[in-house]
Design an enzyme around this catalytic site. Structure first.
Site, PDB file in Angstrom:
ATOM      1  NE  ARG B  95      14.942  12.180 -26.890  1.00 35.76           N
ATOM      2  CZ  ARG B  95      14.289  11.603 -27.902  1.00 35.76           C
ATOM      3  NH1 ARG B  95      12.990  11.460 -27.827  1.00 35.76           N
ATOM      4  NH2 ARG B  95      14.918  11.185 -28.975  1.00 35.76           N
ATOM      5  CG  HIS B 139       5.064  -2.719 -29.920  1.00 35.86           C
ATOM      6  ND1 HIS B 139       5.983  -1.787 -30.347  1.00 35.86           N
ATOM      7  CD2 HIS B 139       5.540  -3.928 -30.303  1.00 35.86           C
ATOM      8  CE1 HIS B 139       6.983  -2.411 -30.959  1.00 35.86           C
ATOM      9  NE2 HIS B 139       6.740  -3.716 -30.939  1.00 35.86           N
ATOM     10  CB  THR B 171       8.188   2.231 -18.183  1.00 36.82           C
ATOM     11  OG1 THR B 171       8.646   1.338 -19.200  1.00 36.82           O
ATOM     12  CG2 THR B 171       7.121   1.543 -17.351  1.00 36.82           C
ATOM     13  CD  GLU B 173      14.252  -0.673 -19.702  1.00 35.72           C
ATOM     14  OE1 GLU B 173      14.920  -1.600 -20.149  1.00 35.72           O
ATOM     15  OE2 GLU B 173      13.763  -0.692 -18.549  1.00 35.72           O
ATOM     16  CG  ASP B 175       8.255  -0.787 -27.639  1.00 34.40           C
ATOM     17  OD1 ASP B 175       7.331   0.021 -27.446  1.00 34.40           O
ATOM     18  OD2 ASP B 175       8.904  -0.854 -28.693  1.00 34.40           O
TER      19      ASP B 175
END
Lengths: 229, 229
Positions: B95, B139, B171, B173, B175
């Site tokens: 990733r 989102h 970020t 993390e 959503d």
């Protein structure tokens, strides 16, 4: 343990006698009877009273019950000639005993719908089971976001740009019952907890009577956890 | 373990050479450059292109990057003469290596803002640290409600009456980055996942260009986790 049920029974009997003694004649016996439960200023109680007066809520507010003798909202009941009842939670031997006293009060008065309006008590299955799908609460957020206390502060601290208010059916689990109606409220750049709370409250005053009217007079059913009208 | 960095370096070099080879002349070099990352149909990419064309988004979409060669949204890039780049995630050794290749692509092109638009990859600190407060995501819910996958289905299953869309800073993390802008969308009685998704998507197409314009051209700061404009 063995003294508790006895004490509970005595307390319940004393409350029941007081409830029967203080019950008054309803103003319009044909409309479904609502009980409004408050702990504080009762501004949503006032909104429900206004909606009843305006005819947009086809119901009669039959009794206002407060768990606090000093709840300012009790003044609305006096002003509009609605029976009021103070049921201090401190005097109840248990949460269940308190809720049994509430059920007695509702049954005595033929209550069809119970509206919690800033009532700062978690209800038990004693109450929920006696009035399934007949208890509403209003919460100052778009649930499931920001359940529990200080929802407006939670929203501000999370930095959301939109929050709102939710009317939902009450279940013993806090703030998770099926949702009847919601309204979105924008968060402004310079909002404080106070200014945001005031804006949400103004939206609540429209939302709660509308939701009560829907639940009382529109056909609805529960699918999963969705209230379908 | 010892082969991995080497393979990563080789892969990165190969990608970088391809990036430099395929980069084209920007259309308007005075406006801030945006990279849009997609995985699918790219309808929010189209909304950003339309806003740029209409002048409501003072920026130039400099490159469209997809992690899937078959993303239908790549057709918009071709249609509007925007450079497109396919960077398959399957070929990346990690990733982090993937995100380093993205950073290379952005740096080569002087990207000022990165818009994830249905980009189905969780980004790593490699990307977030290289472009702090310069990566947006959209989102399909009013975050913090319904994070993660299938937000529209989550909303339907929870029985909310209002959901919406959120543009937020990305970020590592998922959503939870600070919220730039939100829009409320009503849930209708007979909504399916498809009908609700379509209504939210229509709202997104207005929201995302507005949010990008705000971030690029309005003074803002972060207070706690609130974006204050």
């Amino acid at each position: 343990m063995d003294r508790r049920p006895c004490r509970s029974r005595l307390w319940r009997r004393a409350v029941r006698e007081r409830l029967i003694r203080t019950s008054s004649t309803p103003r319009d016996s044909s409309a479904p009877a609502i009980a409004v439960l408050i702990s504080g200023r009762g501004s949503n109680l006032k909104a429900l009273i206004d909606a009843e007066s305006a005819g947009s809520l086809a119901a009669r507010i039959r009794v206002v019950i407060s768990n606090r003798a000093d709840a300012p909202g009790l003044a609305y009941a006096r002003e509009y000639g609605i029976e009021s009842l103070v049921l201090p939670h401190a005097s109840a031997p248990s949460r269940e005993a308190y809720d049994r006293a509430l059920v007695d009060a509702f049954q005595t008065r033929g209550i069809a719908l119970i509206c919690l309006a800033g009532f700062m008590r978690v209800v038990t299955p004693v109450l929920c089971d006696a009035y399934p799908w007949r208890i509403l609460n209003i919460h100052p957020s778009l649930l499931p976001a920001f359940p529990g206390a200080a929802a407006q502060r939670q929203a501000l601290e999370h930095g959301v740009k939109i929050t709102g208010a939710t009317v939902h059916f009450v279940t013993p689990e806090l703030d998770v019952g099926p949702i009847v109606r919601q309204v979105a409220v924008p968060v402004n750049e310079r909002d404080t907890v106070e200014s945001l709370s005031a804006r949400i409250l103004a939206a609540e005053h429209q939302l709660y009577p509308d939701a009560a009217q829907l639940v009382l007079h529109s056909p609805w059913r529960i699918e999963g956890r969705t209230v379908v009208f």
